[in-house]
Design a protein around this motif. Structure first.
Motif, PDB file in Angstrom:
ATOM      1  N   GLN A   1       0.852  -1.187   0.000  1.00 50.77           N
ATOM      2  CA  GLN A   1       0.000   0.000   0.000  1.00 50.77           C
ATOM      3  C   GLN A   1       0.888   1.236   0.000  1.00 50.77           C
ATOM      4  N   ALA A   2       0.670   2.082  -1.010  1.00 52.42           N
ATOM      5  CA  ALA A   2       1.506   3.267  -1.147  1.00 52.42           C
ATOM      6  C   ALA A   2       1.253   4.249  -0.011  1.00 52.42           C
ATOM      7  N   GLN A   3       2.327   4.838   0.457  1.00 56.62           N
ATOM      8  CA  GLN A   3       2.224   5.849   1.509  1.00 56.62           C
ATOM      9  C   GLN A   3       3.239   6.951   1.241  1.00 56.62           C
ATOM     10  N   LEU A   4       2.790   8.196   1.351  1.00 61.48           N
ATOM     11  CA  LEU A   4       3.642   9.365   1.206  1.00 61.48           C
ATOM     12  C   LEU A   4       3.537  10.169   2.495  1.00 61.48           C
ATOM     13  N   VAL A   5       4.677  10.519   3.062  1.00 60.23           N
ATOM     14  CA  VAL A   5       4.687  11.244   4.324  1.00 60.23           C
ATOM     15  C   VAL A   5       5.546  12.496   4.182  1.00 60.23           C
ATOM     16  N   GLU A   6       4.905  13.653   4.324  1.00 62.42           N
ATOM     17  CA  GLU A   6       5.610  14.931   4.220  1.00 62.42           C
ATOM     18  C   GLU A   6       6.163  15.360   5.580  1.00 62.42           C
ATOM     19  N   SER A   7       7.201  16.154   5.516  1.00 60.55           N
ATOM     20  CA  SER A   7       7.770  16.759   6.720  1.00 60.55           C
ATOM     21  C   SER A   7       8.423  18.073   6.338  1.00 60.55           C
TER      22      SER A   7
ATOM     23  N   ALA B   1       8.466   8.272   0.420  1.00 61.05           N
ATOM     24  CA  ALA B   1       7.508   7.357  -0.196  1.00 61.05           C
ATOM     25  C   ALA B   1       7.813   5.920   0.185  1.00 61.05           C
ATOM     26  N   SER B   2       6.775   5.137   0.354  1.00 59.28           N
ATOM     27  CA  SER B   2       6.921   3.708   0.607  1.00 59.28           C
ATOM     28  C   SER B   2       5.746   2.975  -0.025  1.00 59.28           C
ATOM     29  N   GLY B   3       5.938   1.670  -0.249  1.00 64.30           N
ATOM     30  CA  GLY B   3       4.848   0.863  -0.784  1.00 64.30           C
ATOM     31  C   GLY B   3       4.605   1.038  -2.267  1.00 64.30           C
ATOM     32  N   LEU B   4       5.527   1.695  -2.964  1.00 61.22           N
ATOM     33  CA  LEU B   4       5.426   1.833  -4.416  1.00 61.22           C
ATOM     34  C   LEU B   4       6.826   1.834  -4.994  1.00 61.22           C
ATOM     35  N   THR B   5       6.909   1.554  -6.295  1.00 63.14           N
ATOM     36  CA  THR B   5       8.201   1.600  -6.977  1.00 63.14           C
ATOM     37  C   THR B   5       8.451   3.056  -7.320  1.00 63.14           C
ATOM     38  N   PHE B   6       9.223   3.720  -6.480  1.00 64.57           N
ATOM     39  CA  PHE B   6       9.316   5.180  -6.498  1.00 64.57           C
ATOM     40  C   PHE B   6       9.707   5.716  -7.868  1.00 64.57           C
TER      41      PHE B   6
ATOM     42  N   THR C   1      -3.043  18.347 -13.345  1.00 65.24           N
ATOM     43  CA  THR C   1      -4.346  18.274 -12.681  1.00 65.24           C
ATOM     44  C   THR C   1      -4.269  17.329 -11.497  1.00 65.24           C
ATOM     45  N   PRO C   2      -4.736  17.755 -10.321  1.00 58.77           N
ATOM     46  CA  PRO C   2      -4.659  16.884  -9.136  1.00 58.77           C
ATOM     47  C   PRO C   2      -5.295  15.506  -9.351  1.00 58.77           C
ATOM     48  N   GLY C   3      -6.345  15.438 -10.149  1.00 59.51           N
ATOM     49  CA  GLY C   3      -7.010  14.163 -10.383  1.00 59.51           C
ATOM     50  C   GLY C   3      -6.159  13.134 -11.088  1.00 59.51           C
ATOM     51  N   ASN C   4      -5.070  13.583 -11.709  1.00 60.61           N
ATOM     52  CA  ASN C   4      -4.156  12.665 -12.392  1.00 60.61           C
ATOM     53  C   ASN C   4      -3.052  12.146 -11.486  1.00 60.61           C
ATOM     54  N   TYR C   5      -3.071  12.549 -10.230  1.00 62.74           N
ATOM     55  CA  TYR C   5      -2.115  12.032  -9.256  1.00 62.74           C
ATOM     56  C   TYR C   5      -2.819  10.950  -8.427  1.00 62.74           C
ATOM     57  N   ALA C   6      -2.199   9.775  -8.375  1.00 63.24           N
ATOM     58  CA  ALA C   6      -2.848   8.609  -7.775  1.00 63.24           C
ATOM     59  C   ALA C   6      -2.682   8.542  -6.265  1.00 63.24           C
ATOM     60  N   TYR C   7      -1.557   9.013  -5.785  1.00 61.28           N
ATOM     61  CA  TYR C   7      -1.257   8.874  -4.358  1.00 61.28           C
ATOM     62  C   TYR C   7      -0.897  10.234  -3.773  1.00 61.28           C
ATOM     63  N   TRP C   8      -1.331  10.434  -2.526  1.00 58.15           N
ATOM     64  CA  TRP C   8      -1.158  11.710  -1.841  1.00 58.15           C
ATOM     65  C   TRP C   8      -0.689  11.507  -0.407  1.00 58.15           C
TER      66      TRP C   8
END
Length: 124
Positions: free
Chosen positions: A1-7, A24-29, A107-114
């Motif tokens: 499961q893809a996860q993105l964590v900002e700091s 990023a984790s859980g995806l092929t970056f 366009t934000p809708g074209n981004y799959a993970y946030w």
């Protein structure tokens, strides 16, 4: 499961700098274009920057060109946003996101993970 964590968000005076990072984790970056967006209260989510899979190409709107720089480290699965000459109107929640499209597809809708977002506040 893809996860993105900002700091890296925080408060700064006008003219100052901040550096945001996203892990990023859980995806092929390196399969993904990475982007940064911001959203101020009562406004739509706005495109800030994007970087291609290899890092060779970047794209910015005129509002941040010359002030913000996006970069990525594929070995560390991180993307960063260096923000200089900050203005009060840059105040917003900043999100990193991943897309299978190119850097000019903003366009934000074209981004799959946030990510969950990080607050940036610039005082005058």
């Amino acid at each position: 499961q893809a996860q993105l964590v900002e700091s890296g968000g925080g408060s700064v005076q006008a003219g100052g700098s901040l550096r945001l990072s996203c892990l990023a984790s859980g995806l092929t970056f390196n399969d993904y274009t990475m982007g940064w967006f911001c959203q101020a209260p009562g406004k739509e989510r706005e495109f800030i920057a994007a970087i291609s899979r290899s890092g060779a190409s970047t794209y910015y709107p005129d509002s941040v060109k010359g002030r913000f720089t996006i970069s990525r480290d594929n070995a560390k699965n991180t993307v960063s946003l260096q923000m200089n000459s900050l203005k009060p109107e840059d105040t917003a929640v900043y999100y990193c996101a991943a897309s299978v499209y190119g850097v000019t597809v903003i366009t934000p809708g074209n981004y799959a993970y946030w990510g969950q977002g990080t607050q940036v506040t610039v005082s005058s």
